[in-house]
Scaffold this active site. Structure first.
Site, PDB file in Angstrom:
ATOM      1  CE1 TYR A  32      48.130  38.980  42.080  1.00 47.43           C
ATOM      2  CE2 TYR A  32      45.817  38.512  42.461  1.00 47.43           C
ATOM      3  CZ  TYR A  32      47.143  38.298  42.765  1.00 47.43           C
ATOM      4  OH  TYR A  32      47.487  37.392  43.738  1.00 47.43           O
ATOM      5  CG  ASP A  60      41.903  36.351  35.551  1.00 51.56           C
ATOM      6  OD1 ASP A  60      40.902  35.879  36.137  1.00 51.56           O
ATOM      7  OD2 ASP A  60      42.992  36.571  36.125  1.00 51.56           O
ATOM      8  CE  LYS A  98      39.155  37.889  44.009  1.00 52.54           C
ATOM      9  NZ  LYS A  98      40.108  38.267  43.002  1.00 52.54           N
TER      10      LYS A  98
HETATM   11  C1  LIG Z   1      41.519  37.481  42.765  1.00 53.01           C
HETATM   12  C2  LIG Z   1      41.989  37.305  41.393  1.00 53.01           C
HETATM   13  C3  LIG Z   1      42.825  36.243  41.025  1.00 53.01           C
HETATM   14  C4  LIG Z   1      43.415  35.292  42.035  1.00 53.01           C
HETATM   15  O1  LIG Z   1      42.454  34.514  42.673  1.00 53.01           O
HETATM   16  P1  LIG Z   1      42.861  33.803  44.057  1.00 53.01           P
HETATM   17  O2  LIG Z   1      41.627  33.017  44.407  1.00 53.01           O
HETATM   18  O3  LIG Z   1      43.172  34.911  45.012  1.00 53.01           O
HETATM   19  O4  LIG Z   1      44.032  32.939  43.789  1.00 53.01           O
HETATM   20  C5  LIG Z   1      43.153  36.089  39.701  1.00 53.01           C
HETATM   21  N1  LIG Z   1      42.673  36.921  38.776  1.00 53.01           N
HETATM   22  C6  LIG Z   1      41.865  37.953  39.078  1.00 53.01           C
HETATM   23  C7  LIG Z   1      41.341  38.832  37.991  1.00 53.01           C
HETATM   24  C8  LIG Z   1      41.504  38.192  40.404  1.00 53.01           C
HETATM   25  O5  LIG Z   1      40.729  39.232  40.699  1.00 53.01           O
END
Ligand SMILES: *Cc1c(COP(=O)(O)O)cnc(C)c1O
Length: 427
Positions: free
Chosen positions: A143, A236, A264
């Protein structure tokens, strides 16, 4: 105004799609309706009914120190009396950017945005501009936020029996998707499309479709193929950055990607995302270069100062290894309880992340290796422990987060509650 969760949810359904502002919150995946919470402190959430829960979701990852850590709270209160948003140059984002680029040497420059999604979106834009190519390779179950071209076979709220796609998304023919943990498919996709791939994006610790810890050799192979085909490698690290190590999975794997995305933990509980990497790539961004990206509330002082306070505390008190030990011993005790009460469940962990899943005899590294009965078993467990006052993220495909606020005493009491749940609701 005194209301219970059920009433509030019924009212929410009238004014908000699905009653929620982010899909997983709706408890649909656990086939129930959500609890509404009114307050949070440390390891605990308090529902509108006044019931206390030990929180292992921690807002899906940002709160590595727990809710409202006292040291960060002091900074936030100070900020409230200083400025809420500048929309100008200010020293606070500079301090955070300097801290990050000092700590993670290959991140030569960094730009702050307001979410992980924005960070990923811009990283792809840079990759396409830098390579003059259009295709992006991603992995099934990873994701990367809700940016259109990556809502293909994605995890998080799209996780289910198989990774699904979002409606309303077009032009995804530039997105190539292959399974994790499969060197052969990886080689093939590069054989066919190698000279058109602008970038490969991966969660180096996939944690949005369960916890799919990758073999180091697989990521190394990926790095090699991107290099030999002139594609960029994007890590990511929105979930793993500053959590598994201060330098994220890149530090653990000793791999320096071309671009990295953070979110995060970086904002200490406030909306912050970031993208970074080599100066020559970051300098493609406006006003230095031709790739446009901007933000009204970018580098908001609450997020900048709470983020820096969080990261500095983590470094000064050497929090990451302690959290890892805590998570390992907690997981070991839970696995012993699963055995003792003959439950077909298992908990796996990596650093301070854990995942409760139906038992397997091999590590689960890709989404098709997740046992078919997983969701059913998790959901039963979720509700059994919820009644006991333990709040897990309401989906079989979300991971759990250990925080600094989960003291030994809190964890001991949690284990007692889990034992009660397994004894009583044992099936
Ligand atoms: C949470 C997450 C996102 C998205 O971040 P948001 O602040 O919710 O837009 C993208 N990549 C990874 C790996 C994530 O865990």
């Amino acid at each position: 105004m005194k209301s219970n969760s059920e009433e509030l949810f019924q009212r929410s359904l009238k004014v908000t799609p699905g009653g929620v502002h982010s899909p997983v919150r709706a408890f649909k995946s656990v086939e129930s309706t959500p609890i509404f919470f009114k307050q949070a402190q440390g390891a605990f959430l308090t529902s509108v009914e006044g019931k206390e829960y030990v929180d292992f979701c921690q807002s899906f990852g940002p709160l590595i120190l727990g809710h409202r850590d006292p040291d960060v709270s002091r900074i936030v209160k100070e900020t409230a009396d200083m400025a809420w948003s500048f929309g100008t140059c200010e020293p606070y984002s500079l301090e955070l950017a300097e801290w990050i680029t000092n700590k993670i040497k290959w991140v030569e420059k960094v730009r702050f945005v307001c979410s992980g999604t924005e960070a990923v979106m811009t990283a792809l834009r840079i990759a396409r501009a830098a390579t003059n190519r259009s295709k992006i390779l991603k992995f099934e179950g990873c994701y990367h936020g809700h940016f259109d071209s990556l809502l293909v076979k994605a995890g998080s709220g799209l996780a289910g029996d198989s990774a699904s796609d979002s409606a309303g998304v077009t032009n995804v023919s530039d997105t190539l998707t292959i399974p994790l943990d499969d060197e052969e498919k990886l080689e093939n996709v590069f054989k066919t499309h190698g000279d058109q791939i602008a970038a490969v994006i991966i969660e180096p610790l996939p944690a949005n479709y369960g916890l799919l810890v990758q073999r180091k050799e697989f990521i190394q192979k990926l790095e090699k193929l991107t290099r030999s085909h002139g594609a960029l490698l994007i890590f990511d690290e929105v979930i793993s950055g500053f959590r598994v190590a201060l330098g994220g999975m890149a530090e653990i794997l000793k791999i320096e990607p071309d671009l990295v995305t953070y979110g995060k933990v970086i904002g200490g509980g406030f909306p912050v995302g970031a993208y970074g990497g080599k100066a020559k790539l970051l300098d493609l961004i406006a006003p230095q270069g031709p790739v446009y990206q901007a933000g009204t509330l970018s580098a908001n002082p609450f997020g900048m100062r709470a983020g820096l306070a969080t990261l500095m505390k983590m470094e000064n008190e050497n929090i990451i290894p302690t959290l890892q030990k805590k998570t390992e011993s907690f997981s070991k005790s839970i696995n012993e309880l699963f055995e003792k009460y003959s439950h077909d469940l298992q908990i796996s962990s990596f650093a301070s992340l854990f995942w409760i899943h139906s038992r397997t005899n091999k590590p689960v590294r890709s989404i098709d290796q997740i046992p078919k009965d997983h969701k059913k078993k998790f959901n039963q467990f979720f509700h059994n422990v919820l009644v006991q006052g333990i709040y897990l993220a309401p989906s079989a495909y979300e991971v759990g987060f250990m925080s600094w606020a989960h003291s030994d005493e809190v964890l001991y009491r949690t284990l007692e509650k889990i034992e009660t749940a397994l004894r009583g609701g044992g099936r």
